[in-house]
Every structure is written in C-alpha cells, then in structure tokens.
Design a protein around this motif. Structure first.
Motif, PDB file in Angstrom:
ATOM      1  N   THR A 145      98.554   6.059  22.829  1.00 15.65           N
ATOM      2  CA  THR A 145      98.760   6.864  21.666  1.00 15.65           C
ATOM      3  C   THR A 145     100.378   6.660  21.517  1.00 15.65           C
ATOM      4  O   THR A 145     100.804   7.166  20.435  1.00 15.65           O
ATOM      5  CB  THR A 145      98.721   8.405  22.191  1.00 15.65           C
ATOM      6  N   GLY A 146     101.080   6.020  22.379  1.00 12.58           N
ATOM      7  CA  GLY A 146     102.455   5.804  22.024  1.00 12.58           C
ATOM      8  C   GLY A 146     103.381   7.062  22.297  1.00 12.58           C
ATOM      9  O   GLY A 146     104.425   7.160  22.321  1.00 12.58           O
ATOM     10  N   ARG A 147     102.796   8.247  22.926  1.00 11.27           N
ATOM     11  CA  ARG A 147     103.300   9.384  23.105  1.00 11.27           C
ATOM     12  C   ARG A 147     104.046   9.342  24.663  1.00 11.27           C
ATOM     13  O   ARG A 147     103.731   8.848  25.508  1.00 11.27           O
ATOM     14  CB  ARG A 147     102.465  10.923  23.247  1.00 11.27           C
ATOM     15  N   ILE A 148     105.302  10.070  24.532  1.00  8.34           N
ATOM     16  CA  ILE A 148     106.163  10.399  25.660  1.00  8.34           C
ATOM     17  C   ILE A 148     105.753  11.729  26.229  1.00  8.34           C
ATOM     18  O   ILE A 148     105.842  12.800  25.336  1.00  8.34           O
ATOM     19  CB  ILE A 148     107.493  10.108  25.431  1.00  8.34           C
ATOM     20  N   GLU A 149     105.343  12.078  27.338  1.00  9.33           N
ATOM     21  CA  GLU A 149     105.102  13.323  27.837  1.00  9.33           C
ATOM     22  C   GLU A 149     106.022  13.546  29.057  1.00  9.33           C
ATOM     23  O   GLU A 149     106.045  12.985  30.092  1.00  9.33           O
ATOM     24  CB  GLU A 149     103.667  13.680  28.458  1.00  9.33           C
ATOM     25  N   GLN A 179     111.429  13.358  35.014  1.00  7.61           N
ATOM     26  CA  GLN A 179     110.342  12.406  35.130  1.00  7.61           C
ATOM     27  C   GLN A 179     109.461  12.614  33.621  1.00  7.61           C
ATOM     28  O   GLN A 179     109.293  13.695  32.932  1.00  7.61           O
ATOM     29  CB  GLN A 179     109.516  13.206  36.185  1.00  7.61           C
ATOM     30  N   TYR A 180     108.887  11.488  33.053  1.00  7.31           N
ATOM     31  CA  TYR A 180     108.137  11.437  32.028  1.00  7.31           C
ATOM     32  C   TYR A 180     107.185  10.301  32.143  1.00  7.31           C
ATOM     33  O   TYR A 180     107.315   9.467  32.857  1.00  7.31           O
ATOM     34  CB  TYR A 180     108.886  11.321  30.768  1.00  7.31           C
ATOM     35  N   ASN A 181     106.154  10.426  31.385  1.00  4.72           N
ATOM     36  CA  ASN A 181     104.733   9.402  31.276  1.00  4.72           C
ATOM     37  C   ASN A 181     104.823   9.021  29.816  1.00  4.72           C
ATOM     38  O   ASN A 181     104.897   9.617  28.866  1.00  4.72           O
ATOM     39  CB  ASN A 181     103.201  10.269  31.589  1.00  4.72           C
ATOM     40  N   TYR A 182     104.701   7.733  29.742  1.00  3.58           N
ATOM     41  CA  TYR A 182     104.483   7.203  28.575  1.00  3.58           C
ATOM     42  C   TYR A 182     102.883   6.706  28.491  1.00  3.58           C
ATOM     43  O   TYR A 182     102.460   5.934  29.100  1.00  3.58           O
ATOM     44  CB  TYR A 182     105.185   5.683  28.416  1.00  3.58           C
ATOM     45  N   ASN A 183     102.167   7.362  27.399  1.00  6.61           N
ATOM     46  CA  ASN A 183     100.772   7.160  27.194  1.00  6.61           C
ATOM     47  C   ASN A 183     100.608   5.574  26.350  1.00  6.61           C
ATOM     48  O   ASN A 183     101.180   5.889  25.009  1.00  6.61           O
ATOM     49  CB  ASN A 183     100.086   8.345  26.622  1.00  6.61           C
ATOM     50  N   GLN A 184     100.349   4.674  26.855  1.00  6.48           N
ATOM     51  CA  GLN A 184     100.347   3.365  25.958  1.00  6.48           C
ATOM     52  C   GLN A 184      99.135   3.446  25.033  1.00  6.48           C
ATOM     53  O   GLN A 184      99.512   2.590  23.996  1.00  6.48           O
ATOM     54  CB  GLN A 184      99.662   2.297  27.023  1.00  6.48           C
TER      55      GLN A 184
END
Length: 176
Positions: A153-157, A146-151
């Motif tokens: 910052t463009g970072r994948i967490e 599972q991951y989140n994409y921060n729209q």
C-alpha cells in the motif's frame, strides 16, 4: 550428528506459547537437541519459537520460513530460526509483535552473531547465540519511533507505545 528424534515441541502452560524444534537436516546431536530445546522453552515466556533445519528447499529461505511459521502458529507472535542447507543460508523470521522488537538493525546483529558458528558447522551454538540475542532485545523492548512500511500500500504505520503517564491517567479516569 543425527538426533534420536526429528521434532520436539512443548507448550508453556503459563503463556500458551509454543516451541517447536525440527531438525530435518540432522544437524544436531541428541545432546544439542535437548540443550537447544531447553533454551527455546525459556523464550516461550515472550512468544512462540521454532528451530527448523532442512536439506532440501525449492523456495527461498524467507518464503519457506513464513509458510512454515504460519503453519505452526498462525498469526501469533514469535520467532523462527531456519537453517536452510539447500540455499546455504541461516534465516531469522519475526512475526507479530516480534517484528517491532527485532528491528532490521537488530535482526542483522543477531544473524551476524550467529553466522560464524554456523559457518563452522556448530549449528547448535549458532541457534543458542541467536536465542540469547533475541532474548536480550525482548528485555530491551521496542525501539522508540518504530514503524512498519507496507510495500503493497505504500503506507507507513507508526507504533505508538503507551507511556507510563498515559497508563496512570487512564487508570485514574477509569477509577472515577
């Protein structure tokens, strides 16, 4: 089918999580409201839960849902089932850890399961189906990888759960 009260709330004494049921569009009968509230109380074992119906909305369903949820529960984990009669939309909002439990794919499955009842005007059944599906996913847990994409910052967490053997090593080390 207007209910005898517009809002119903309850706090789980064991978890502190709350349920809030507000049928502003008067879609539920009194019996349906009581039945839905009882099922919602069960979900408070895992997080906050809210049901909201409205007949007028100047925002999108997603915008309204986020604002309404955060006004009730702040940043705490939980779910919100919204029936927006103005935009003719059902919406499931997930917050906190529930974002990881109810993935986009799972969310689509939940809404698809509830949609036919909602389309038939059986809003109580739609909400009950949604709650049942969400509970099933809570019991299944967070999907691996599972991951989140921060729209912004463009970072994948990436989510890294603690595995059973990591917990055993940590317990053994802490006992030293």
């Amino acid at each position: 089918a207007a209910s005898s009260f517009d809002a119903h709330s309850w706090t789980n004494p064991e978890t502190g999580y709350q349920m809030v049921l507000e049928d502003g569009a008067a879609l539920l009968s009194t019996q349906e409201t009581v039945m839905l509230a009882a099922e919602m109380q069960e979900v408070t074992a895992y997080g906050n839960v809210a049901f909201k119906s409205l007949s007028s909305n100047s925002a999108t369903a997603a915008q309204f849902a986020a604002s309404y949820y955060h006004s009730l529960f702040g940043q705490q984990s939980g779910i919100l089932f919204l029936i927006d009669m103005d935009n003719r939309e059902i919406y499931l909002g997930t917050y906190g850890i529930m974002i990881r439990v109810i993935t986009d794919q799972r969310l689509e499955t939940v809404l698809n399961a509830a949609w036919s009842d909602a389309a038939d005007g059986d809003y109580a059944s739609a909400a009950l189906v949604m709650l049942g599906e969400c509970e099933r996913y809570v019991h299944q847990g967070i999907v691996a990888g599972q991951y989140n994409y921060n729209q912004e910052t463009g970072r994948i967490e990436v989510y890294h759960p603690i595995r059973w053997y990591e917990a055993c090593v940590a317990a053994a080390v802490s006992a030293l």
